[in-house]
Write a protein that holds these residues in place. Structure first.
Motif: not given
Length: 317
Positions: A56-84
């Motif tokens: 039931p969540l396979h709708k445009p709004m939730f697909l956009l939320l998934c895109m936002l989540a993937l972007t957030d994961i990718g952006t922070t993971t490109s930076v945080v491990p090296k900083a730690l």
């Protein structure tokens, strides 16, 4: 990435110092830094898991939320491990290719985040102002195409940023007073004129992000115009509930972005450690709060999270 294997003059390594002036406190700073990253990672992974499992969540709004989540994961993971690694082990060295690759993913991710917020604003406009045609206008296939555009355009626009430093040699002292390879931080290591780097980065940031903000403002302007025509208080409340989470994410993302971008160029009076701490918070806080905000404000998602939480508690017993 092979594209970043440049023949840049020696040295072949950069040094990321972490937070200048607060080196003695790096271990303590790493505790909230790591905690925020883990909370954000868990929140976004949970969102992706629930949406993928629930038909039931396979709708445009939730697909956009998934895109936002993937972007957030990718952006922070490109930076945080090296900083730690810098905070915990004082591993400050980073290869030139690694630094430029990190820069590319960092800035591409930030621009993709903005593009997704624009698409969400359009989604809200259709849902509120033209609900009967929502299913025909915003299909999952169309959202996928918009998501692909949101990936390709930032990639094309950001790709010159890691390529521009190759135009000149770096000075002998390639110490970057930062936790990650920001474009202007790397450009300032050059011995030559960095006017082109500065202007290109500024133009891309303000033209693209400025255009995104204009489109978001236009969407909300049209939403407000249509909502004001309706006398029903219930309709006003429904529109407000639809947009609240998105507005919160916007208010958290854009002001910190502009502050971080401008202080590198015009913020000579700001203490370096203040700028770098705020720049890190700009990267870390939205990915942590995005899934929390949408989980709290979106009824369907909130119910599914509750369902899986109850299952986990039951299994635990």
């Amino acid at each position: 990435m092979a594209i970043f294997n440049f023949s840049i003059s020696d040295p072949s390594m950069f040094t990321l110092t972490g937070i200048p002036g607060l080196e003695a406190a790096h271990v303590w700073i790493s505790i909230p830094y790591c905690a925020i990253y883990i909370i954000g990672l868990l929140g976004n992974v949970t969102l992706l898991f629930i949406v993928s499992k629930e038909q039931p969540l396979h709708k445009p709004m939730f697909l956009l939320l998934c895109m936002l989540a993937l972007t957030d994961i990718g952006t922070t993971t490109s930076v945080v491990p090296k900083a730690l690694c810098i905070f915990w082990f004082n591993w400050q060295g980073i290869t030139v290719a690694g630094c430029l690759t990190q820069m590319f993913f960092l800035h591409t991710g930030s621009m993709m985040h903005s593009a997704i917020l624009v698409t969400m604003a359009f989604d809200h406009y259709i849902a509120i102002c033209n609900p009967l045609r929502y299913a025909t206008i915003l299909t999952n296939a169309r959202i996928a195409k918009l998501g692909l555009m949101g990936l390709l355009i930032p990639t094309v626009l950001i790709l010159p940023l890691p390529l521009l430093p190759n135009r000149q040699s770096f000075c002998a002292n390639v110490i970057i007073p930062h936790t990650y390879c920001d474009h202007m931080a790397v450009a300032k290591m050059s011995c030559g004129d960095i006017t082109v780097n500065s202007i290109y980065g500024l133009v891309v940031a303000f033209v693209v992000i400025g255009l995104d903000l204009m489109l978001i403002a236009l969407s909300y302007g049209l939403i407000i115009k249509d909502v004001l025509k309706i006398s029903s208080r219930k309709a006003h409340q429904k529109a407000l509930n639809t947009c609240t989470a998105h507005v919160c994410v916007i208010l958290m993302s854009y002001p910190s972005f502009f502050f971080s971008t401008l202080t590198y160029r015009f913020g000579q009076g700001i203490a370096p450690h203040v700028h770098i701490i705020l720049a890190n918070l700009y990267l870390l806080l939205p990915p942590m709060f995005d899934p929390i905000i949408y989980g709290v404000k979106t009824k369907e998602l909130r119910e599914k999270v509750g369902k899986y939480t109850c299952r986990m508690i039951a299994w635990g017993h």
